[in-house]
Design a protein around this motif. Structure first.
Motif, PDB file in Angstrom:
ATOM      1  N   VAL A  16       0.827  -1.195   0.000  1.00 57.29           N
ATOM      2  CA  VAL A  16       0.000   0.000   0.000  1.00 57.29           C
ATOM      3  C   VAL A  16       0.867   1.254   0.000  1.00 57.29           C
ATOM      4  N   CYS A  17       0.319   2.346  -0.528  1.00 61.29           N
ATOM      5  CA  CYS A  17       0.922   3.669  -0.387  1.00 61.29           C
ATOM      6  C   CYS A  17       0.229   4.311   0.802  1.00 61.29           C
ATOM      7  N   VAL A  18       1.002   4.821   1.737  1.00 63.46           N
ATOM      8  CA  VAL A  18       0.464   5.455   2.937  1.00 63.46           C
ATOM      9  C   VAL A  18       0.682   6.960   2.801  1.00 63.46           C
ATOM     10  N   VAL A  19      -0.382   7.717   2.956  1.00 62.15           N
ATOM     11  CA  VAL A  19      -0.303   9.173   2.840  1.00 62.15           C
ATOM     12  C   VAL A  19      -0.665   9.787   4.182  1.00 62.15           C
ATOM     13  N   GLY A  20       0.256  10.587   4.749  1.00 58.27           N
ATOM     14  CA  GLY A  20      -0.039  11.343   5.949  1.00 58.27           C
ATOM     15  C   GLY A  20       0.662  10.887   7.212  1.00 58.27           C
ATOM     16  N   LEU A  26       0.593   4.528  13.406  1.00 59.21           N
ATOM     17  CA  LEU A  26      -0.815   4.223  13.177  1.00 59.21           C
ATOM     18  C   LEU A  26      -1.727   5.135  13.991  1.00 59.21           C
ATOM     19  N   LYS A  27      -1.176   6.213  14.527  1.00 61.58           N
ATOM     20  CA  LYS A  27      -1.973   7.131  15.349  1.00 61.58           C
ATOM     21  C   LYS A  27      -2.063   8.532  14.754  1.00 61.58           C
ATOM     22  N   ASP A  34      -4.155   0.843  -2.086  1.00 62.63           N
ATOM     23  CA  ASP A  34      -3.567  -0.374  -2.647  1.00 62.63           C
ATOM     24  C   ASP A  34      -2.653   0.034  -3.801  1.00 62.63           C
ATOM     25  N   LYS A  35      -1.390  -0.320  -3.702  1.00 66.12           N
ATOM     26  CA  LYS A  35      -0.398   0.111  -4.689  1.00 66.12           C
ATOM     27  C   LYS A  35      -0.670  -0.457  -6.077  1.00 66.12           C
ATOM     28  N   ASN A  36      -1.162  -1.674  -6.164  1.00 68.22           N
ATOM     29  CA  ASN A  36      -1.333  -2.317  -7.459  1.00 68.22           C
ATOM     30  C   ASN A  36      -2.600  -1.893  -8.190  1.00 68.22           C
ATOM     31  N   ARG A  37      -3.702  -1.764  -7.462  1.00 68.70           N
ATOM     32  CA  ARG A  37      -4.983  -1.441  -8.106  1.00 68.70           C
ATOM     33  C   ARG A  37      -5.442  -0.013  -7.826  1.00 68.70           C
ATOM     34  N   LEU A  38      -4.693   0.722  -6.994  1.00 75.49           N
ATOM     35  CA  LEU A  38      -5.016   2.102  -6.621  1.00 75.49           C
ATOM     36  C   LEU A  38      -6.395   2.223  -5.986  1.00 75.49           C
ATOM     37  N   LEU A  39      -6.714   1.293  -5.083  1.00 81.32           N
ATOM     38  CA  LEU A  39      -7.978   1.291  -4.367  1.00 81.32           C
ATOM     39  C   LEU A  39      -7.781   1.838  -2.954  1.00 81.32           C
ATOM     40  N   PHE A  40      -8.699   2.677  -2.516  1.00 81.16           N
ATOM     41  CA  PHE A  40      -8.694   3.247  -1.162  1.00 81.16           C
ATOM     42  C   PHE A  40      -9.050   2.134  -0.183  1.00 81.16           C
ATOM     43  N   VAL A  41      -8.138   1.768   0.737  1.00 83.89           N
ATOM     44  CA  VAL A  41      -8.393   0.611   1.600  1.00 83.89           C
ATOM     45  C   VAL A  41      -8.459   0.914   3.097  1.00 83.89           C
ATOM     46  N   ARG A  42      -7.865   2.026   3.560  1.00 78.72           N
ATOM     47  CA  ARG A  42      -7.874   2.336   4.984  1.00 78.72           C
ATOM     48  C   ARG A  42      -7.892   3.846   5.196  1.00 78.72           C
ATOM     49  N   LEU A  43      -8.540   4.243   6.288  1.00 79.07           N
ATOM     50  CA  LEU A  43      -8.523   5.632   6.730  1.00 79.07           C
ATOM     51  C   LEU A  43      -8.334   5.616   8.236  1.00 79.07           C
ATOM     52  N   PHE A  44      -7.385   6.379   8.724  1.00 75.25           N
ATOM     53  CA  PHE A  44      -7.138   6.534  10.155  1.00 75.25           C
ATOM     54  C   PHE A  44      -7.379   8.002  10.500  1.00 75.25           C
ATOM     55  N   GLU A  45      -8.227   8.262  11.524  1.00 73.19           N
ATOM     56  CA  GLU A  45      -8.515   9.635  11.919  1.00 73.19           C
ATOM     57  C   GLU A  45      -9.136   9.659  13.309  1.00 73.19           C
ATOM     58  N   PRO A  46      -9.110  10.825  13.980  1.00 75.05           N
ATOM     59  CA  PRO A  46      -9.812  10.943  15.266  1.00 75.05           C
ATOM     60  C   PRO A  46     -11.312  10.801  15.047  1.00 75.05           C
ATOM     61  N   THR A  47     -12.023  10.312  16.050  1.00 71.83           N
ATOM     62  CA  THR A  47     -13.483  10.195  15.938  1.00 71.83           C
ATOM     63  C   THR A  47     -14.095  11.592  16.015  1.00 71.83           C
ATOM     64  N   SER A  49     -16.860  12.339  17.673  1.00 70.72           N
ATOM     65  CA  SER A  49     -17.409  12.583  19.005  1.00 70.72           C
ATOM     66  C   SER A  49     -16.336  12.849  20.061  1.00 70.72           C
ATOM     67  N   ASP A  50     -15.129  12.304  19.864  1.00 68.88           N
ATOM     68  CA  ASP A  50     -14.055  12.479  20.843  1.00 68.88           C
ATOM     69  C   ASP A  50     -12.710  12.485  20.119  1.00 68.88           C
ATOM     70  N   PRO A  51     -12.114  13.657  19.921  1.00 74.74           N
ATOM     71  CA  PRO A  51     -10.858  13.741  19.185  1.00 74.74           C
ATOM     72  C   PRO A  51      -9.687  13.009  19.846  1.00 74.74           C
ATOM     73  N   ASN A  52      -9.873  12.573  21.106  1.00 73.43           N
ATOM     74  CA  ASN A  52      -8.831  11.790  21.768  1.00 73.43           C
ATOM     75  C   ASN A  52      -8.908  10.310  21.417  1.00 73.43           C
ATOM     76  N   LYS A  53     -10.036   9.900  20.805  1.00 76.94           N
ATOM     77  CA  LYS A  53     -10.179   8.514  20.360  1.00 76.94           C
ATOM     78  C   LYS A  53      -9.878   8.458  18.874  1.00 76.94           C
ATOM     79  N   PHE A  54      -9.295   7.354  18.457  1.00 79.98           N
ATOM     80  CA  PHE A  54      -8.862   7.210  17.068  1.00 79.98           C
ATOM     81  C   PHE A  54      -9.655   6.102  16.401  1.00 79.98           C
ATOM     82  N   GLN A  55     -10.051   6.323  15.158  1.00 77.78           N
ATOM     83  CA  GLN A  55     -10.791   5.285  14.438  1.00 77.78           C
ATOM     84  C   GLN A  55     -10.051   4.889  13.160  1.00 77.78           C
ATOM     85  N   GLU A  56     -10.254   3.644  12.791  1.00 78.25           N
ATOM     86  CA  GLU A  56      -9.732   3.102  11.544  1.00 78.25           C
ATOM     87  C   GLU A  56     -10.935   2.596  10.760  1.00 78.25           C
ATOM     88  N   ILE A  57     -11.042   3.009   9.512  1.00 78.84           N
ATOM     89  CA  ILE A  57     -12.129   2.547   8.645  1.00 78.84           C
ATOM     90  C   ILE A  57     -11.494   1.709   7.545  1.00 78.84           C
TER      91      ILE A  57
END
Length: 115
Positions: A16-20, A26-27, A34-47, A49-57
């Motif tokens: 995968v290519c990781v941006v950011g 991972l925080k 996805d490097k081969n098919r250029l598909l969006f596979v993961r998003l990491f960001e604060p929630t 409702s609570d910017p101190n909690k982190f979510q992965e989609i």
């Protein structure tokens, strides 16, 4: 903005290519493609409702449909615990939608899915 290419064990261990974020971080807010098919596979960001909690989609189980790709499974994790998931089946593209589906005043009265 940071951009680097890593091999993470996402799906079947695809690169995968990781941006950011730096390698191993991972925080920080970031997304993976996805490097081969250029598909969006993961998003990491604060929630929202609570910017101190982190979510992965996670966007998984991509299926080729009508010349493009659709993620048939979406999962949301907060602090590494699954809190939400959706699985899609009978996926169709190029379907004509009622214009009311895009009008906020008509949205609740317009049905865009099959009964």
């Amino acid at each position: 903005m940071l951009l680097h290419i890593l091999t993470y064990l996402y799906g079947e261990g695809q690169p995968v290519c990781v941006v950011g974020a730096a390698k191993g971080d991972l925080k920080s807010k970031q997304f993976w493609v996805d490097k081969n098919r250029l598909l969006f596979v993961r998003l990491f960001e604060p929630t929202q409702s609570d910017p101190n909690k982190f979510q992965e989609i996670r966007f998984d189980d991509y299926r080729e449909v009508a010349g493009g790709w659709v993620a048939a499974r979406v999962e949301v994790y907060v602090d590494e615990k699954k809190v939400f998931s959706e699985e899609y089946s009978d996926i169709h593209c190029d379907v004509k939608l009622d214009p009311g589906a895009f009008d906020p005043k008509q949205f609740s009265a317009t049905h865009w899915e099959k009964p």
